[in-house]
Design an enzyme around this catalytic site. Structure first.
Site, PDB file in Angstrom:
ATOM      1  CE1 TYR A   1     -68.943  72.919 -65.683  1.00  0.00           C
ATOM      2  CE2 TYR A   1     -67.014  71.967 -64.627  1.00  0.00           C
ATOM      3  CZ  TYR A   1     -67.886  72.030 -65.698  1.00  0.00           C
ATOM      4  OH  TYR A   1     -67.699  71.221 -66.782  1.00  0.00           O
TER       5      TYR A   1
ATOM      6  CG  ASN B   1     -58.432  80.481 -63.735  1.00  0.00           C
ATOM      7  OD1 ASN B   1     -58.672  79.727 -62.794  1.00  0.00           O
ATOM      8  ND2 ASN B   1     -58.292  80.040 -64.968  1.00  0.00           N
TER       9      ASN B   1
ATOM     10  CD  GLU C   1     -68.622  60.954 -67.771  1.00  0.00           C
ATOM     11  OE1 GLU C   1     -67.855  61.770 -67.213  1.00  0.00           O
ATOM     12  OE2 GLU C   1     -69.722  61.272 -68.255  1.00  0.00           O
TER      13      GLU C   1
ATOM     14  CE  LYS D   1     -71.673  63.266 -69.057  1.00  0.00           C
ATOM     15  NZ  LYS D   1     -70.912  64.440 -69.102  1.00  0.00           N
TER      16      LYS D   1
END
Lengths: 398, 398
Positions: A14, A38, A172, A375
């Site tokens: 993020y 990455n 979750e 959400k």
């Protein structure tokens, strides 16, 4: 041209993505050289990984190809793994690249690693909701055990799933498992009531630190769906057969998923930065102490609130940090003034499967489908930030 | 009412189902008591099991709920496993039933078991294309190994699949794997060329005994799709790491599927019938030698052709046997005359994935999409026999 400042961003989480997307939007073509490093060719949405882990959603919905959202004329993407950060030499060594990568400014957003708090055997025998590879593995492992239960001796531990840690990720994930089970049981001809889902938490409550009314709502909902909670019960050991709780009780389970905590990436400590539990306590501009040219963001950074308590590592704080670092880098390049970082907590949401959630938005508590919708809208907003409407349309509804 | 003859049919394979469906269609309601015993609540299409094993088709397409196709007023279904057959006492013991099941006529259609020809470690370490549970396991195992390849160390054996035996099932399974691989590789981010599919056969040719021109067609097609054939190469041993070939060469593979042969069910030998390789050499009415009231059909029976060679155990001969036994049972009940069984070979078809096949229909060789269509039509015909048009519509197009 050789004098263009060189910005190296490590990690496409993020914070790293928000940094490069911010730079991409605000920089002119020749103002700086920006390199993103990455390990994978994609960014993944850590906050959604519990869904592909449980198998309720395909992992494609939880990742975005980096080349689909960056402008190669502004950002150079290198797919490689970081071997070592040498801040004193202003250099980063990569695994598959002979010469080191040098920089004028470095942004470290290398994410976190599971924290196992020294629990014996956890590292070797538990699964972690960590990245695309690991959640694909969890999904397959659960299905494999269900297939084994049917094909071999019907041993109950094959269809017993232990989730260690009942923080946000743990709750979750359990919520998704509850949604998945009826379909999975039908697929493998196993009666639903045979399957055990056990959530184990060392703290005296589920979702430690969260609003008690919301916690109660979540626990009651999940218990009604067949989840067994073992609260105030630390795990002492994890082995091939399952877990052993404090006091000696053994729970046999072929699947143990640990969601009990994260720490900073080991490369941070190895680089010689001052750390606390693997994280860098950054200054007000998110820089590593002693280095004016190194920014640390996301799960590798530690930011304190006004009461002197650290903010928990979330996607929300990570993306705000990335956004701020992008702005401050532009200020530095253009000779402007940096702005200090202040976290703006917009709210907290935890999903309980596909159609239920709990959360706090501002000072308002939300439950059920309202929270679930918020959400979902949140995920869409992140996709929009990354890749605009086309990405929302492509990924938001998988 | 107590004097109604009692017919017990063991096994709901092709022969058992054909027997009960035949009886159901031709018997009046009070002519006989018919009991079908089967371990699972469903019949499965053995000739289609290679598809769910490879994951190209859902296993629901390869099974039919028994209660969906039998008329409970004519056939009583008992879901249980046979423990022992005692033909001298006209009794069958079931695992979950205290009192034995007695009969006036017994039809044994208990199918086959894998024949491993004494190859060391095969039973313990290989998978078998045997029933719904076992093929679901193979599909999951392959996926699990692909997930492991990505999530753990990238060891080549995780994505190496050895298929032992290149008879009909072996070739058909390899054909399905070839169809599945591109999608599976995309799903797990693995380059297709990394995956090895190896077909190993002890005999000097693929599809031993089959038309050489068709064999050549099949081999060339599959080799072009990346299959490696090791012909004339017996497997000496199978262990956790893979297989060891005659001569000592080792092939490391996390998935070994054995399709090299079948033998009769062990219950047949244990019942004291005369057997050859676990099969009963039946008389012209398909009865066990010495027993006028016991019929043996399908893979448990051995029928010889005019040249004195046994017919291979196929679905085709099994269903013809079941049909004949149903007719002869009705003749016995009504005081008529039994007809001898004669196998009518209509043809042989082997699929090579979804869009290709080879076969012989009458004296005509067929290839490619024509053969593929004929195989599909064949499956539909069987579904039609079992459950009429509704079943064809429900299952034939999954």
């Amino acid at each position: 041209m050789g004098k263009k400042p060189k910005i190296v961003v490590l990690g496409a989480g993020y914070s790293g993505m928000m940094t490069v997307i911010g730079l991409q939007k605000q920089l002119q073509y020749n103002e700086a050289e920006v390199i993103l490093v990455n390990q994978h060719p994609y960014h993944y949405l850590t906050t959604k990984l519990h869904e592909p882990a449980a198998g309720t959603r395909h992992h494609e919905a939880a990742r975005v190809l980096i080349e689909d959202v960056i402008d190669p004329r502004k950002i150079t993407f290198i797919q490689d793994k970081v071997k070592e950060i040498r801040p004193k030499e202003r250099a980063v060594d990569l695994v598959n690249r002979e010469e080191p990568l040098t920089y004028d400014y470095l942004v470290i957003g290398l994410g976190s690693a599971p924290e196992t708090f020294g629990i014996r055997g956890l590292k070797e025998n538990a699964f972690f909701i960590r990245n695309i590879d690991s959640v694909r593995m969890i999904r397959e492992h659960i299905e494999y055990m269900f297939a084994k239960y049917r094909n071999e001796e019907q041993r109950d531990e094959y269809i017993t799933i232990v989730v260690g840690g009942a923080g946000f990720t743990g709750v979750e994930f359990v919520g998704e498992l509850v949604d998945r089970m009826p379909r999975l049981c039908r697929e493998f001809d196993i009666p639903r009531e045979k399957v055990r889902l056990i959530s184990i938490e060392a703290a005296p409550t589920v979702l430690p630190g969260f609003d008690p009314e919301l916690v109660q709502y979540a626990v009651e909902y999940l218990e009604k769906q067949g989840v067994e909670f073992r609260i105030n019960t630390p795990i002492e050991q994890c082995d091939e057969d399952g877990v052993i709780l404090k006091g000696g009780e053994e729970i046999k389970a072929a699947t143990v998923v640990w969601t009990g905590g994260v720490r900073g990436n080991h490369l941070i400590e190895e680089a010689g930065f001052e750390t606390m539990r693997g994280r860098v306590k950054v200054d007000e501009y998110l820089r590593a102490p002693g280095y004016e040219d190194v920014f640390v963001v996301g799960d590798c950074s530690l930011v304190f609130n006004d009461e002197g308590r650290p903010y928990p590592p979330t996607a929300q704080i990570a993306s705000q940090q990335g956004s701020k670092v992008a702005k401050n880098l532009i200020a530095l390049i253009r000779g402007g003034k940096m702005q200090p970082f202040r976290f703006d907590l917009k709210g907290t949401l935890a999903s309980l499967g596909r159609h239920n959630a709990i959360g706090i938005i501002g000072k308002r508590k939300v439950f059920g489908s309202t929270a679930s919708f918020l959400k979902w809208a949140n995920d869409l907003r992140w996709l929009y930030t990354l890749g605009g409407v086309p990405l929302v349309l492509r990924k938001g509804f998988i």
